[in-house]
Design a protein around this motif. Structure first.
Motif, mmCIF file in Angstrom:
data_model
loop_
_atom_site.group_PDB
_atom_site.id
_atom_site.type_symbol
_atom_site.label_atom_id
_atom_site.label_comp_id
_atom_site.label_asym_id
_atom_site.label_seq_id
_atom_site.Cartn_x
_atom_site.Cartn_y
_atom_site.Cartn_z
ATOM 1 N N ALA A 154 0.833 -1.208 0.000
ATOM 2 C CA ALA A 154 0.000 0.000 0.000
ATOM 3 C C ALA A 154 0.868 1.259 0.000
ATOM 4 O O ALA A 154 0.502 2.283 -0.581
ATOM 5 N N GLY A 155 2.037 1.159 0.639
ATOM 6 C CA GLY A 155 2.936 2.308 0.712
ATOM 7 C C GLY A 155 3.472 2.753 -0.635
ATOM 8 O O GLY A 155 3.998 3.855 -0.765
ATOM 9 N N MET A 156 3.358 1.885 -1.631
ATOM 10 C CA MET A 156 3.852 2.221 -2.967
ATOM 11 C C MET A 156 2.885 3.167 -3.690
ATOM 12 O O MET A 156 3.189 3.656 -4.773
ATOM 13 N N TYR A 157 1.700 3.368 -3.102
ATOM 14 C CA TYR A 157 0.666 4.183 -3.756
ATOM 15 C C TYR A 157 0.401 5.443 -2.950
ATOM 16 O O TYR A 157 0.564 5.473 -1.726
ATOM 17 N N ARG A 158 -0.029 6.460 -3.655
ATOM 18 C CA ARG A 158 -0.279 7.734 -3.003
ATOM 19 C C ARG A 158 -1.554 7.690 -2.158
ATOM 20 O O ARG A 158 -1.628 8.255 -1.090
ATOM 21 N N ASN A 159 -2.557 7.010 -2.684
ATOM 22 C CA ASN A 159 -3.856 7.047 -2.018
ATOM 23 C C ASN A 159 -4.466 5.648 -2.040
ATOM 24 O O ASN A 159 -5.429 5.397 -2.740
ATOM 25 N N PRO A 160 -3.879 4.725 -1.263
ATOM 26 C CA PRO A 160 -4.306 3.331 -1.380
ATOM 27 C C PRO A 160 -5.701 3.082 -0.804
ATOM 28 O O PRO A 160 -6.262 3.925 -0.112
#
Lengths: 322, 252
Positions: free
Chosen positions: A114-120
């Motif tokens: 999830a941390g790989m995305y801006r707005n998971p």
């Protein structure tokens, strides 16, 4: 946020060779030979084919995981071979083998991805929805097949993708997991996600797919909605109506020669269990019941079955075991 | 599910930092890796300090031992540790899955290098503390070059580890990287300087990444000198292994 175009993936004339292979005297092996397909937003598009038909290779080329030999692929308007983080963040991928580290625990792993995305996607919602909370303390290596698939689906969804690739999503799923996963897929479709799945299971395609591409030996062999495929006329004479199967039980050893119209295939599969397959007409049914009436035969059971997608598939790709 | 669709990537530095942190934690939590990364180097350090093996090399036993042990740490973490981890991640499709996320292949490699550097920092801290208790007095002029050399060594060994992990089966990676760790550790000029090795090995080890890193670190931390030929050998290994890994690394 969403582009107005409805096409999320378009593949045109995809060719994929692998090799050179020592088993082929150093020649290349063609896995996919000129395959084309289109997938849309808010639709489930299924690639249906036997094992080794080239389904996984096709979607891996679309995901940018394999370099294609020829043809064009447009994923959300971009070439997947040169995908940047922006494109990758809009595409969720569930691999056939899961692709999750065996030593990881589900929730820290999901949090990491999830941390790989801006707005998971809110993790709690995803975890609860896919029932991951029930096995959150177990390492990936000890999860059952169904639990692994649910976790892999969560990992594919956590970035809130517009396009979702599912490679054999029901592999290893127990009935409960299957229901959870299928319901979610149906909901995501309604939310506008473009979903592309591969399967060798007719049932998956029949339950989930809006549009089906039947793939054999790396080529398109048929396509359409499930309804269209079921109505597909595979008999040599295009004027003939749909193929159906009449199943009935009566006393063993009956000879139905001359009862049905020519071209109807009558078999006694077990003693007293008969099937008549072909372009059955109302006249055939009348002839059968008249024939019974004349002989005083009351069938034990009688049913008329439409073709299943499996029949269509087998008619098209052949009944040989490969 | 009523969340709107349409993902966006987190910033590049955050993705790489996350992956680096995640992999470093995974390495540190793995018992076997911890033995290789911390326990064995510490044993070697104590062993070299209590035996006369390194006497007469221009410094106290511990002063001559520590640079080699730090070089050994770079080899443990970059080559053996990251090699094995990557080999198995490749087998389980983890590399393929992560390369489809915003992290991507480049971010994944960067994260792996960062993880090696993070674990290496931890090793330096532990080894340095124990060495200080044992009376280690590094040459102050060599501290900064030494640190840079360690980073370079970490890069060279990570490139080599990834090359092995990306080209052979994980079981073979396990065997190769462990075997080379023992061979290079004992005879590769890394902890035992070249002049204490058998005649034939003496000339060879200058051209090995282990020998080059060991020599350069000893020259820096014992004498405060920069060993340019050794640095060149190290850079060459990094470049060759890096290019080879880029060329032949198989993601599946």
């Amino acid at each position: 946020m969403q582009s107005p175009q409805s096409t999320v993936l378009s593949i045109d004339g995809l060719v994929k060779d692998v090799g050179p292979l020592p088993a082929l005297d150093g020649k290349m092996l063609r896995i996919v030979g000129g395959l084309s397909l289109v997938a849309e937003r808010g639709k489930v598009t299924a690639l249906l084919g036997a094992n080794g038909a080239g389904k996984t290779t096709t979607i891996e080329c679309a995901q940018g995981l394999q370099k294609r030999t020829g043809g064009t692929i447009s994923l959300l308007g971009q070439d997947p071979d040169t995908a940047d983080a922006g494109l990758r963040s809009r595409v969720g991928v569930m691999l056939q083998d899961g692709g999750l580290p065996p030593s990881a625990r589900p929730i820290p792993l999901l949090r990491h991805i999830a941390g790989m995305y801006r707005n998971p996607w809110p993790l709690d919602e995803l975890i609860q929805r896919l029932g991951i909370d029930t096995f959150s303390r177990t390492s990936v290596r000890r999860l059952s097949g169904g639990q692994k698939q649910r976790l892999a689906l969560a990992a594919a969804l956590v970035g809130r993708p517009e396009v979702l690739f599912l490679d054999e999503p029901s592999a290893g799923l127990d009935p409960q997991s299957r229901n959870i996963v299928f319901e979610l897929i149906t909901e995501l479709r309604s939310a506008g996600m473009g979903i592309i799945l591969t399967t060798h299971l007719m049932d998956d395609a029949q339950r989930l797919a809006d549009y089906v591409y039947i793939i054999d030996a790396g080529r398109n062999v048929a396509e359409g909605t499930v309804a269209q495929l079921l109505q597909r006329n595979v008999s040599p004479d295009p004027s003939q109506p749909h193929i159906r199967t009449l199943l009935f039980e009566a006393r063993p050893g009956l000879d139905f020669t001359g009862v049905f119209a020519p071209g109807i295939d009558v078999r006694e599969s077990r003693a007293g269990s008969y099937s008549a397959t072909g372009a059955l007409s109302p006249e055939d049914l009348a002839a059968l019941t008249t024939w019974w009436a004349a002989r005083g035969i009351m069938p034990g059971s009688l049913s008329l079955e439409a073709r299943s997608l499996e029949d269509v598939f087998l008619d098209i790709s052949g009944r040989d075991i490969r | 599910m009523n969340a709107t669709l349409g993902g966006a990537p987190a910033p590049l530095f955050k993705r790489i930092a996350l992956q680096g942190g995640y992999e470093a934690l995974t390495m540190v939590r793995n018992g076997e890796q911890l033995i290789l990364a911390i326990v064995l180097p510490l044993l070697a350090l104590v062993g070299l300090t209590v035996t006369p093996l390194l006497d007469g090399l221009g410094g106290s036993r511990v002063d001559v031992a520590v640079p080699g042990i730090l070089a050994l740490c770079a080899m443990s973490t970059g080559f053996t540790g990251q090699g094995i981890a990557t080999g198995f991640d490749r087998r389980y499709g983890v590399l393929r899955f992560l390369s489809t996320t915003p992290l991507g292949r480049t971010g994944l490699i960067a994260g792996k290098i960062l993880a090696v550097l993070a674990v290496l920092a931890l090793q330096v801290l532990v080894i340095g503390s124990v060495a200080a208790i044992l009376g280690w007095q590094p040459n102050p002029a060599g501290l900064l070059p030494g640190l840079l050399l360690l980073v370079m060594g970490g890069a060279a060994f990570t490139a080599l580890g990834l090359l092995v992990a990306g080209t052979v089966r994980p079981e073979a990676t396990l065997a190769i990287t462990n075997l080379l760790w023992i061979l290079l550790g004992a005879l590769g000029g890394i902890v035992i300087p070249a002049e204490r090795l058998p005649g034939a090995a003496q000339h060879l080890v200058h051209f090995l990444p282990s020998g080059a890193l060991g020599e350069a670190l000893r020259d820096a931390l014992v004498h405060g000198a920069v060993n340019a030929p050794a640095v060149l050998v190290l850079l060459l290994w990094t470049a060759v292994a890096g290019v080879a890994a880029t060329r032949w690394f198989k993601w599946n």
